[in-house]
Design a protein around this motif. Structure first.
Motif, PDB file in Angstrom:
ATOM      1  N   VAL A 141      94.633  27.124 -36.167  1.00 18.64           N
ATOM      2  CA  VAL A 141      94.929  25.532 -36.642  1.00 18.64           C
ATOM      3  C   VAL A 141      96.120  24.939 -36.715  1.00 18.64           C
ATOM      4  CG1 VAL A 141      92.681  25.808 -37.974  1.00 18.64           C
ATOM      5  CG2 VAL A 141      94.957  25.866 -39.137  1.00 18.64           C
TER       6      VAL A 141
ATOM      7  N   GLY B 264      98.751  25.891 -38.641  1.00 19.97           N
ATOM      8  CA  GLY B 264      99.222  25.427 -39.759  1.00 19.97           C
ATOM      9  C   GLY B 264     100.094  26.555 -40.482  1.00 19.97           C
TER      10      GLY B 264
ATOM     11  N   LEU C 242      92.209  24.027 -46.744  1.00 20.91           N
ATOM     12  CA  LEU C 242      92.812  23.496 -45.474  1.00 20.91           C
ATOM     13  C   LEU C 242      93.371  22.026 -45.632  1.00 20.91           C
ATOM     14  CD1 LEU C 242      93.613  23.805 -42.436  1.00 20.91           C
ATOM     15  CD2 LEU C 242      91.384  23.177 -41.846  1.00 20.91           C
TER      16      LEU C 242
ATOM     17  N   THR D  42      96.541  18.737 -45.541  1.00 18.44           N
ATOM     18  CA  THR D  42      97.666  18.205 -44.866  1.00 18.44           C
ATOM     19  C   THR D  42      99.038  18.108 -45.469  1.00 18.44           C
ATOM     20  OG1 THR D  42      97.083  15.889 -45.262  1.00 18.44           O
ATOM     21  CG2 THR D  42      96.093  16.958 -43.303  1.00 18.44           C
TER      22      THR D  42
ATOM     23  N   VAL E 295      98.334  21.546 -42.811  1.00 15.36           N
ATOM     24  CA  VAL E 295      98.444  21.212 -41.334  1.00 15.36           C
ATOM     25  C   VAL E 295      99.490  19.924 -41.323  1.00 15.36           C
ATOM     26  CG1 VAL E 295      96.562  22.442 -40.097  1.00 15.36           C
ATOM     27  CG2 VAL E 295      96.260  20.133 -41.057  1.00 15.36           C
TER      28      VAL E 295
ATOM     29  N   ALA F   9      91.942  20.125 -37.213  1.00 15.38           N
ATOM     30  CA  ALA F   9      92.086  21.689 -37.645  1.00 15.38           C
ATOM     31  C   ALA F   9      90.638  22.279 -37.858  1.00 15.38           C
ATOM     32  CB  ALA F   9      93.059  21.649 -38.837  1.00 15.38           C
TER      33      ALA F   9
ATOM     34  N   ASP G 234      89.340  23.000 -34.493  1.00 14.26           N
ATOM     35  CA  ASP G 234      90.117  24.307 -34.048  1.00 14.26           C
ATOM     36  C   ASP G 234      89.724  25.538 -34.497  1.00 14.26           C
ATOM     37  OD1 ASP G 234      91.596  22.356 -32.412  1.00 14.26           O
ATOM     38  OD2 ASP G 234      93.383  22.352 -33.748  1.00 14.26           O
TER      39      ASP G 234
END
Length: 464
Positions: free
Chosen positions: A13, A15, A69, A71, A82, A89, A92
């Motif tokens: 991703v 990240g 997950l 930001t 990410v 993401a 992905d």
């Protein structure tokens, strides 16, 4: 989901690991609702219309997820951060996981109407022959689709992927996450014409499914829909056709509708022919059943297995021609999950057929069909006129956006109180409670955002 390390996820991703070791493993469910979070899982913090998923990362951490997950970093919670878009993401990640399952057969489908019902039929046909992941409800967009894909494990044999279209490129994006070995296009109608502009543009968008079929795979097209049939030129892979047209390879003949609106037909696959009696209401389910049969043929099921499966398949998803017989003798048909002109016409025809068979008074309770653009007024007007021509006894139109249905019925020759218009759902419910009587058959149909599903639910609950 198959076990994947946080380091692998971060690479997939693009990240950064924050507060979590790269060797930590995600082997639980991937969720976007912290209430569904559990040990070993992954929580994706997405922004919503009213809430931000980042506000619930701590809750997911407390529930035992391996990582979230996000930001941005969240203090006290392990994260893969990410720098742009958690939704991107998520896609992905799903693409990466599916790439680690080379033996998985992806079956993808799209169409203007019938996607969810056909998805349910396919699932019932093929699941006895291998572990199958079927989308929940109508998980067919940039969020629901990757979440469905991430349910696949090493033991999954088939992944069914329902894909919706709102703009050109949508199918290309979704099939990029799960490249289909079998790609199916059901039909090209007018749903979302307000966004895409014309049926030809809708066909262009949905035809991306046929272009995406993997080498050695099978593209399945509807021989009864000329826009879909023309899509066969958009692939070099094998093409299989279904429909009632004589040239269709998976075909229905001798179609009949019983007194409860359920279709029966003879299924023809090559030299094989067998009777099928569907447990679904509406003649349009013949096409859905043939599409499912074509998918089953493409993955190697025998015609006997297919016909046997169709005969025992039952409705799964709610609010799709869902019939409830109330103890007081009133029948409610809830088809208010969504609506477009094609599906509404089919539902009205089914209502009329049931009314004729039972000698019953019929009600069509209709709300707005959304995303029809400049065609909206004409399409709603035409539905009102059709209700009159089908001799539906009572038409109740709900909401300002649907008012042209009432006007069309009036211009077509509806008189007295045969057609009525109300602004709100409570007004409609009050009228129906006052006037319904034993033996009446009531169809409730609208686009999801018009919320007539709540009206149908209330009518069912009244008798309980």
């Amino acid at each position: 989901m198959i076990p994947v390390s946080c380091g692998e996820i971060a690479d997939a991703v693009r990240g950064e690991l924050v507060g979590v070791e790269p060797t930590a493993v995600v082997d639980g469910a991937v969720v976007i609702d912290s209430r569904a979070a559990g040990p070993g899982g992954l929580f994706v913090a997405l922004p919503g219309e009213r809430v931000d998923g980042h506000d619930f990362v701590g809750t997911a951490t407390a529930a035992g997820v391996t990582v979230s997950l996000t930001t941005r970093p969240i203090e006290g919670s392990p994260c893969i951060v990410v720098d742009d878009d958690a939704q991107r993401a998520l896609g992905d990640l799903a693409r990466f996981v599916i790439g680690k399952l080379p033996e998985l057969t992806v079956i993808a489908l799209t169409g203007s109407s019938g996607k969810t019902s056909t998805k349910d039929l396919i699932g019932q046909l093929i699941s006895p022959y291998g572990e199958t992941v079927v989308p929940e409800g109508s998980f067919n967009n940039e969020i629901g689709h990757p979440l469905t894909a991430l349910r696949a494990t090493a033991s999954t044999k088939y992944l069914i992927a329902e894909m919706g279209v709102r703009s050109l490129g949508d199918i290309t994006y979704l099939t990029g996450i799960t490249p289909p070995r079998v790609g199916l296009v059901l039909n090209v109608g007018t749903s979302h014409i307000g966004k895409l502009g014309s049926q030809d543009n809708i066909a262009l968008a949905k035809g991306e499914m046929i272009e995406a079929v993997a080498p050695g795979g099978t593209a399945i097209v509807n021989a009864d829909d000329h826009r879909v049939a023309a899509m066969r030129s958009r692939t070099a892979q094998k093409v299989l056709t279904f429909g009632e047209a004589p040239e269709a390879e998976v075909r229905a003949t001798d179609v009949k509708i019983d007194g409860e609106g359920r279709p029966a037909f003879t299924l023809q696959i090559g030299d094989f022919g067998a009777p099928v009696q569907l447990q679904f209401i509406g003649e349009h389910y013949v096409s859905n059943a043939l599409a499912a049969a074509a998918v089953a043929t493409a993955i190697g099921l025998t015609p006997e297995q297919i016909s046997d499966g169709l005969n025992v398949a039952v409705p799964v998803s709610a609010a799709r021609m869902q019939l409830t017989e109330r103890p007081d003798g009133v029948t409610i048909i809830n088809d208010a999950f969504n609506a477009n002109p094609e599906s509404t016409r089919a539902a009205l025809k089914s209502l009329a057929a049931i009314g004729r068979s039972r000698g019953a008074r019929t009600w069509a309770v209709l709300g707005e069909m959304l995303e029809l653009g400049d065609t909206s007024a004409d399409e709603h007007d035409a539905i009102g006129r059709l209700a009159v021509r089908l001799d539906v006894n009572r038409l109740l139109v709900v909401g300002a956006g649907a008012k042209p249905i009432h006007l069309g019925a009036s211009l077509e020759g509806s008189w007295g109180n045969e057609s009525a218009f109300v602004e709100t759902i409570p007004e409609a419910l009050e009228l129906l409670r006052d006037e319904l009587r034993a033996g009446d058959v009531v169809l409730v149909k609208s686009s999801k955002a018009a919320k007539l599903r709540s009206l149908a639910d209330a009518l069912v609950e009244d008798a309980q």
